[in-house]
Design an enzyme around this catalytic site. Structure first.
Site, PDB file in Angstrom:
ATOM      1  N   LYS A  49     -55.298  -6.052  33.794  1.00  0.00           N
ATOM      2  CA  LYS A  49     -54.308  -6.116  34.877  1.00  0.00           C
ATOM      3  C   LYS A  49     -54.936  -5.421  36.089  1.00  0.00           C
ATOM      4  CE  LYS A  49     -50.002  -6.591  32.352  1.00  0.00           C
ATOM      5  NZ  LYS A  49     -48.650  -6.092  32.063  1.00  0.00           N
ATOM      6  N   ASP A  98     -46.509  -4.636  27.085  1.00  0.00           N
ATOM      7  CA  ASP A  98     -46.173  -5.023  28.450  1.00  0.00           C
ATOM      8  C   ASP A  98     -45.338  -3.970  29.180  1.00  0.00           C
ATOM      9  OD1 ASP A  98     -46.617  -6.807  30.377  1.00  0.00           O
ATOM     10  OD2 ASP A  98     -45.252  -8.360  29.677  1.00  0.00           O
ATOM     11  N   ASP A 114     -37.724  -3.665  32.595  1.00  0.00           N
ATOM     12  CA  ASP A 114     -38.119  -5.034  32.262  1.00  0.00           C
ATOM     13  C   ASP A 114     -38.411  -5.199  30.765  1.00  0.00           C
ATOM     14  OD1 ASP A 114     -38.882  -7.692  32.813  1.00  0.00           O
ATOM     15  OD2 ASP A 114     -40.977  -7.129  32.940  1.00  0.00           O
ATOM     16  N   GLU A 127     -46.483  -5.641  38.786  1.00  0.00           N
ATOM     17  CA  GLU A 127     -46.921  -4.986  37.553  1.00  0.00           C
ATOM     18  C   GLU A 127     -48.036  -4.027  37.937  1.00  0.00           C
ATOM     19  OE1 GLU A 127     -47.751  -7.458  34.218  1.00  0.00           O
ATOM     20  OE2 GLU A 127     -46.107  -8.828  34.681  1.00  0.00           O
ATOM     21  N   ALA A 173     -56.162  -3.606  28.204  1.00  0.00           N
ATOM     22  CA  ALA A 173     -55.400  -3.355  26.978  1.00  0.00           C
ATOM     23  C   ALA A 173     -56.023  -4.144  25.840  1.00  0.00           C
ATOM     24  CB  ALA A 173     -53.947  -3.785  27.177  1.00  0.00           C
ATOM     25  N   ALA A 174     -56.357  -3.442  24.756  1.00  0.00           N
ATOM     26  CA  ALA A 174     -56.983  -4.093  23.604  1.00  0.00           C
ATOM     27  C   ALA A 174     -56.043  -5.143  23.015  1.00  0.00           C
ATOM     28  CB  ALA A 174     -57.328  -3.050  22.545  1.00  0.00           C
ATOM     29  N   PHE A 175     -56.602  -6.274  22.625  1.00  0.00           N
ATOM     30  CA  PHE A 175     -55.806  -7.335  22.004  1.00  0.00           C
ATOM     31  C   PHE A 175     -55.344  -6.924  20.604  1.00  0.00           C
ATOM     32  CE2 PHE A 175     -56.402 -11.846  23.831  1.00  0.00           C
ATOM     33  CZ  PHE A 175     -56.210 -11.376  25.129  1.00  0.00           C
ATOM     34  N   LEU A 176     -54.173  -7.422  20.228  1.00  0.00           N
ATOM     35  CA  LEU A 176     -53.713  -7.319  18.845  1.00  0.00           C
ATOM     36  C   LEU A 176     -54.400  -8.447  18.057  1.00  0.00           C
ATOM     37  CD1 LEU A 176     -49.917  -6.660  19.481  1.00  0.00           C
ATOM     38  CD2 LEU A 176     -51.552  -5.056  18.488  1.00  0.00           C
TER      39      LEU A 176
END
Length: 401
Positions: free
Chosen positions: A122, A316, A296, A143, A227-230
């Protein structure tokens, strides 16, 4: 360090059975890098094989160690060394490809690293001290990259939930690390040089993707959160739930919880809120969001494998930390209506209100570790102390009631 020595921060997990782990490494062929036939796997030269012919977990890249550490109760353990190593990877691994993430209202990029790990980037859209304009609706707010980083630290270090995937700040070279490695033509076409001679791009999305909202470097460095992916959804399905206290996302309409003071009674009779710990998880998330000022939270996710007996993943969080001069009390409605809170969460909140474990000071210390520190503007840190007092007052009002 003192906080983590406190008994409240040293709880023992229930013993983990096979069904409590997201993946069973020994029987799961998908975790053998050889089986995946990735010839340039990171540690191929000195890959260790166990007597059984299986690969030692030690030789896995850190993102994979993170994935196989996920269990029914948390995304990672407090002392999992792979998490610190993964945060280091997020800021130092070579970026090999970049693509735009589809869906969503604002531009996000998927970055792939040399070790096949992936992260969601982001980019920075506003400076630390800029507040969300008062006339902005929560659903059209920017964001913020620094909110994602701060949310990870709040969740992991301070509240001890460990429900936010690892996030780190990074300075990215827009030419070398985005434009030159992307195969995404749509993204590539939006690069231009501004009148101030800075490299800019704007991508494609439904909000804020135009020349007027371009992201510009200085001259080509841009700050952002990674942000690390799941784990991939094909390996670990997630269930998406509608948040019972979601907002109407309409400029005039109100949601049911805003007009019905007894709304919680209805929720408590509806599965999965009628049994187990889900309602308490919602309260944890409510406190987490209120401390950040995040309005949000329309949906949340859980890992399908664990059914209803598992934690909520706090994904998020980019719309947190938008206003330091305003406390959005409507975020606390679930707590006020239900008058329920986990005892461990309540005791930790009381601890964080004490001078020697002051929330704002702990956050500041934790965030200093990030590459793009200072992550939060000082008034945001002070606002968290103020909001913490409001949460504790809400709980004491409930007890009185």
């Amino acid at each position: 360090a003192a906080l983590f020595q406190h008994p409240l921060y040293r709880p023992a997990l229930p013993p983990l059975a096979d069904g409590d782990l997201l993946f069973n490494v020994n029987s799961d062929i998908r975790f053998n890098p050889r089986a995946a036939e990735q010839p340039d796997w990171q540690n191929e030269d000195h890959e260790e094989f166990l007597p059984t012919g299986e690969t030692s977990v030690d030789s896995y890249p850190n993102w994979l160690k993170f994935h196989i550490g996920i269990n029914r109760y948390e995304l990672y353990s407090r002392h999992n060394p792979a998490i610190e190593a993964l945060l280091q990877d997020l800021v130092s691994q070579k970026i090999t490809s970049v693509a735009m993430k589809s869906g969503g209202t604002q531009l996000k990029l998927i970055m792939t690293f040399q070790n096949y790990g992936q992260a969601l980037f982001k980019p920075m859209k506003q400076t630390r001290e800029q507040e969300t304009p008062p006339d902005f609706f929560y659903f059209s707010d920017y964001e913020r990259h620094n909110a994602e980083i701060a949310a990870f630290h709040l969740d992991r270090q301070i509240l001890d939930f460990r429900r936010v995937p690892p996030v780190a700040g990074r300075l990215v070279n827009m030419t070398r690390e985005i434009r030159d490695v992307t195969r995404d033509k749509k993204l590539w076409r939006t690069f231009f040089i501004s009148p101030a001679n800075n490299i800019c791009f704007y991508g494609e999305c439904s909000y804020y993707c135009s020349t007027e909202h371009a992201l510009c470097g200085k001259p080509d460095q841009i700050e952002g959160s990674l942000a690390a992916f799941l784990p991939d959804l094909s390996l670990a399905k997630r269930k998406t739930w509608r948040n019972p206290w979601r907002r109407s996302y309409h400029k005039r309409k109100k949601a049911e919880w805003e007009v019905d003071p007894d709304y919680c009674e209805e929720v408590k009779q509806t599965p999965p809120y009628d049994s187990g710990t889900r309602i308490l998880d919602i309260m944890d998330m409510t406190v987490f969001d209120f401390l950040m000022g995040n309005m949000d939270r329309h949906h949340y996710e859980t890992f399908e494998k664990f059914g209803n007996e598992t934690f909520i993943i706090h994904l998020d969080n980019g719309r947190g930390f938008g206003k330091y001069s305003h406390d959005e009390l409507s975020i606390l409605v679930p707590l006020n209506q239900c008058c329920r809170i986990r005892k461990s969460t309540y005791l930790r909140l009381q601890l964080l209100a004490k001078e020697e474990y002051k929330l704002s000071l702990l956050m500041k210390e934790s965030l200093l570790k990030d590459k793009i520190a200072p992550v939060l503007y000082q008034p945001h840190l002070e606002a968290m102390d103020r909001r913490l007092r409001i949460v504790l007052k809400a709980v004491s009002d409930c007890i009185e009631k």
